[in-house]
Scaffold this motif. Structure first.
Motif, PDB file in Angstrom:
ATOM      1  N   GLU A  61      47.338  62.404  82.412  1.00 32.12           N
ATOM      2  CA  GLU A  61      47.760  61.880  83.698  1.00 32.12           C
ATOM      3  C   GLU A  61      47.532  62.927  84.792  1.00 32.12           C
ATOM      4  N   PRO A  62      47.449  62.507  86.052  1.00 28.32           N
ATOM      5  CA  PRO A  62      47.236  63.474  87.146  1.00 28.32           C
ATOM      6  C   PRO A  62      48.300  64.569  87.179  1.00 28.32           C
ATOM      7  N   GLU A  63      49.528  64.245  86.747  1.00 27.75           N
ATOM      8  CA  GLU A  63      50.590  65.252  86.765  1.00 27.75           C
ATOM      9  C   GLU A  63      50.341  66.373  85.754  1.00 27.75           C
ATOM     10  N   TYR A  64      49.428  66.168  84.822  1.00 23.05           N
ATOM     11  CA  TYR A  64      49.136  67.170  83.804  1.00 23.05           C
ATOM     12  C   TYR A  64      47.799  67.875  84.052  1.00 23.05           C
ATOM     13  N   SER A  65      47.241  67.691  85.218  1.00 22.36           N
ATOM     14  CA  SER A  65      45.949  68.297  85.526  1.00 22.36           C
ATOM     15  C   SER A  65      46.115  69.782  85.835  1.00 22.36           C
ATOM     16  N   VAL A  66      45.429  70.608  85.070  1.00 24.30           N
ATOM     17  CA  VAL A  66      45.227  72.011  85.408  1.00 24.30           C
ATOM     18  C   VAL A  66      43.738  72.167  85.736  1.00 24.30           C
TER      19      VAL A  66
ATOM     20  N   PHE B 124      44.500  68.139  76.786  1.00 17.97           N
ATOM     21  CA  PHE B 124      43.613  66.993  76.576  1.00 17.97           C
ATOM     22  C   PHE B 124      43.984  66.230  75.309  1.00 17.97           C
ATOM     23  N   LEU B 125      44.291  66.945  74.238  1.00 14.50           N
ATOM     24  CA  LEU B 125      44.615  66.283  72.980  1.00 14.50           C
ATOM     25  C   LEU B 125      46.045  65.752  72.964  1.00 14.50           C
ATOM     26  N   MET B 126      46.969  66.482  73.551  1.00 15.26           N
ATOM     27  CA  MET B 126      48.352  66.021  73.566  1.00 15.26           C
ATOM     28  C   MET B 126      48.520  64.735  74.367  1.00 15.26           C
ATOM     29  N   ARG B 127      47.687  64.520  75.357  1.00 14.62           N
ATOM     30  CA  ARG B 127      47.790  63.316  76.170  1.00 14.62           C
ATOM     31  C   ARG B 127      46.771  62.260  75.760  1.00 14.62           C
ATOM     32  N   GLY B 128      46.318  62.316  74.528  1.00 13.12           N
ATOM     33  CA  GLY B 128      45.451  61.265  74.008  1.00 13.12           C
ATOM     34  C   GLY B 128      44.115  61.159  74.710  1.00 13.12           C
ATOM     35  N   ASN B 129      43.515  62.295  75.062  1.00  8.82           N
ATOM     36  CA  ASN B 129      42.199  62.352  75.712  1.00  8.82           C
ATOM     37  C   ASN B 129      42.174  61.705  77.103  1.00  8.82           C
ATOM     38  N   LYS B 130      43.334  61.430  77.659  1.00  7.27           N
ATOM     39  CA  LYS B 130      43.408  60.841  78.997  1.00  7.27           C
ATOM     40  C   LYS B 130      44.626  61.381  79.723  1.00  7.27           C
TER      41      LYS B 130
ATOM     42  N   LYS C 177      57.640  67.984  83.556  1.00  5.56           N
ATOM     43  CA  LYS C 177      58.271  69.261  83.229  1.00  5.56           C
ATOM     44  C   LYS C 177      58.577  69.343  81.735  1.00  5.56           C
ATOM     45  N   GLN C 178      59.126  68.265  81.182  1.00  3.01           N
ATOM     46  CA  GLN C 178      59.392  68.255  79.744  1.00  3.01           C
ATOM     47  C   GLN C 178      58.087  68.237  78.948  1.00  3.01           C
ATOM     48  N   GLY C 179      57.110  67.507  79.457  1.00  3.63           N
ATOM     49  CA  GLY C 179      55.830  67.458  78.765  1.00  3.63           C
ATOM     50  C   GLY C 179      55.153  68.809  78.705  1.00  3.63           C
ATOM     51  N   PHE C 180      55.235  69.569  79.804  1.00  4.66           N
ATOM     52  CA  PHE C 180      54.621  70.893  79.815  1.00  4.66           C
ATOM     53  C   PHE C 180      55.373  71.856  78.898  1.00  4.66           C
ATOM     54  N   VAL C 181      56.656  71.606  78.660  1.00  2.00           N
ATOM     55  CA  VAL C 181      57.389  72.429  77.689  1.00  2.00           C
ATOM     56  C   VAL C 181      56.788  72.246  76.291  1.00  2.00           C
ATOM     57  N   ILE C 182      56.490  71.005  75.908  1.00  5.00           N
ATOM     58  CA  ILE C 182      55.882  70.746  74.604  1.00  5.00           C
ATOM     59  C   ILE C 182      54.481  71.340  74.543  1.00  5.00           C
ATOM     60  N   ILE C 183      53.698  71.143  75.600  1.00 10.53           N
ATOM     61  CA  ILE C 183      52.338  71.689  75.624  1.00 10.53           C
ATOM     62  C   ILE C 183      52.374  73.216  75.612  1.00 10.53           C
TER      63      ILE C 183
ATOM     64  N   THR D 170      47.755  70.644  67.407  1.00 12.69           N
ATOM     65  CA  THR D 170      48.187  69.681  68.413  1.00 12.69           C
ATOM     66  C   THR D 170      48.766  68.422  67.772  1.00 12.69           C
ATOM     67  N   SER D 171      48.168  67.976  66.680  1.00 13.64           N
ATOM     68  CA  SER D 171      48.680  66.783  65.983  1.00 13.64           C
ATOM     69  C   SER D 171      50.092  67.026  65.451  1.00 13.64           C
ATOM     70  N   ILE D 172      50.323  68.226  64.941  1.00 10.13           N
ATOM     71  CA  ILE D 172      51.654  68.559  64.429  1.00 10.13           C
ATOM     72  C   ILE D 172      52.693  68.510  65.545  1.00 10.13           C
ATOM     73  N   PHE D 173      52.368  69.087  66.693  1.00 10.25           N
ATOM     74  CA  PHE D 173      53.334  69.093  67.794  1.00 10.25           C
ATOM     75  C   PHE D 173      53.496  67.703  68.417  1.00 10.25           C
ATOM     76  N   ARG D 174      52.461  66.903  68.361  1.00  8.21           N
ATOM     77  CA  ARG D 174      52.619  65.516  68.822  1.00  8.21           C
ATOM     78  C   ARG D 174      53.587  64.758  67.916  1.00  8.21           C
ATOM     79  N   TRP D 175      53.525  65.051  66.634  1.00  4.53           N
ATOM     80  CA  TRP D 175      54.471  64.429  65.705  1.00  4.53           C
ATOM     81  C   TRP D 175      55.889  64.937  65.957  1.00  4.53           C
ATOM     82  N   PHE D 176      56.039  66.235  66.232  1.00  5.13           N
ATOM     83  CA  PHE D 176      57.352  66.783  66.551  1.00  5.13           C
ATOM     84  C   PHE D 176      57.982  66.053  67.741  1.00  5.13           C
ATOM     85  N   ALA D 177      57.163  65.769  68.762  1.00  4.64           N
ATOM     86  CA  ALA D 177      57.688  65.209  70.006  1.00  4.64           C
ATOM     87  C   ALA D 177      57.534  63.696  70.082  1.00  4.64           C
TER      88      ALA D 177
END
Length: 331
Positions: A279-284, A271-277, A192-198, A156-163
């Motif tokens: 947003e509601p739009e990313y809730s599964v 959870f990790l990509m969004r910094g442990n917090k 939508k773009q965020g879920f592409v990275i996740i 997850t850290s690697i992909f956070r750096w990518f994006a």
């Protein structure tokens, strides 16, 4: 006296028989062979595994079921005080909440996309592995296993750096090599773009297992059948459809079902990509249950959402078990 004479001299061992006309149950008990002393040994050997499974899975599941019918708050959780019983109120409130159904549909769409990309990419990579030389295939397999075994936090850290919006590789490539002005672009402002990275994190971690498993299935396809189909005029598509696919179909279905179970319960990547917090739009469903339990301090609602998730996946789990049984019958 020889051994043969000694054996002949031994009196025959008589096996007790019930008299004719006796009670059938009595005859069954008399004629029953004595149980071997080691008959219970297999059960004793697997008993520790059953105890561990009960401690890790069964008991927590029972506690979750009990909590879902109660109103457990922070006081009851930490003090051990008896929580009031509310019956099906938790389930009624959840199922009547429009936000819950938005989360369910978001979870399903995200799962379907991830499973589709994973299975298509894994199948394509496994077919490419068939055409590689041995040493190249071994190197690729080692790389796939290394990627699959990488801890989730590292991946997850690697992909956070990518994006990353300032120093990310994706923005740099788009700006410098493709002529797209993406400098400072935040990929997570648009869900939508965020879920592409996740989703890329999820697929990247799942493809190695799928590829190696499907490659093992492809090695079981008889070469003579493929050659015969080729001689009969079948093309690459026809060979795959009528020869290869029927052989690998059970394994493909089993792996796809596992992917559904895994991707439906995605939690750590978001959870990790969004910094442990998040947003509601990313809730599964996994994130939604966690937030209800530990951020809203409604532990019973979190437990009820978890049970609803289990019920939603129960049909998939039954299908997976049926596929395992079918594969066992074929073997």
């Amino acid at each position: 006296m020889s051994a043969a004479d000694m054996k002949a001299a031994d009196p025959p061992v008589s096996v007790p028989r019930a008299p004719e006309g006796a009670d059938p149950q009595l005859a069954k008990n008399v004629n029953r062979k004595p149980r071997k002393a080691g008959a219970l040994l297999p059960y004793l050997l697997i008993a520790p595994a059953f105890v561990a499974i009960a401690a890790v899975f069964v008991w927590p599941f029972i506690k979750t079921v009990i909590m879902s019918f109660q109103d457990v708050g922070r006081r009851e959780l930490w003090s051990g005080a008896a929580a009031p019983w509310v019956g099906f109120d938790q389930f009624t409130n959840i199922l009547g909440d429009s936000e819950f159904w938005d989360v369910v549909w978001r979870t399903i769409i995200f799962m379907v996309v991830c499973v589709f990309v994973t299975m298509v990419g894994g199948l394509g990579l496994s077919m490419i592995m068939q055409r590689m030389s041995t040493w190249v295939r071994l190197l690729l397999t080692a790389a796939l296993v290394a990627a699959w075994s990488m801890p989730l936090l590292v991946a997850t850290s690697i992909f956070r750096w990518f994006a990353d919006s300032d120093y990310g590789v994706i923005n740099m490539v788009l700006t410098k090599y493709l002529g797209i002005d993406a400098q400072g672009h935040n990929w997570f402002l648009d869900p939508k773009q965020g879920f592409v990275i996740i989703g890329a994190v999820v697929v990247w971690g799942a493809i190695p297992f799928v590829s190696v498993t499907l490659y093992a299935a492809l090695t079981q396809v008889p070469k003579e059948l493929e050659e015969a189909a080729s001689l009969d005029g079948a093309g690459t598509t026809g060979i795959f459809r009528y020869v290869t696919w029927p052989v690998i179909k059970p394994v493909f279905q089993m792996v796809a079902t596992l992917s559904v179970l895994w991707d439906f319960n995605v939690f750590g990547q978001i959870f990790l990509m969004r910094g442990n917090k998040p947003e509601p739009e990313y809730s599964v469903l996994g994130i939604y249950s966690f937030e209800k339990a530990f951020e809203s301090n409604s532990f019973s609602q979190g437990a009820a959402i978890s049970l609803i998730t289990v019920l939603l996946l129960s049909g998939v789990a039954v299908y997976y078990l049926r596929q395992l049984l079918k594969i066992g019958e074929v073997e």
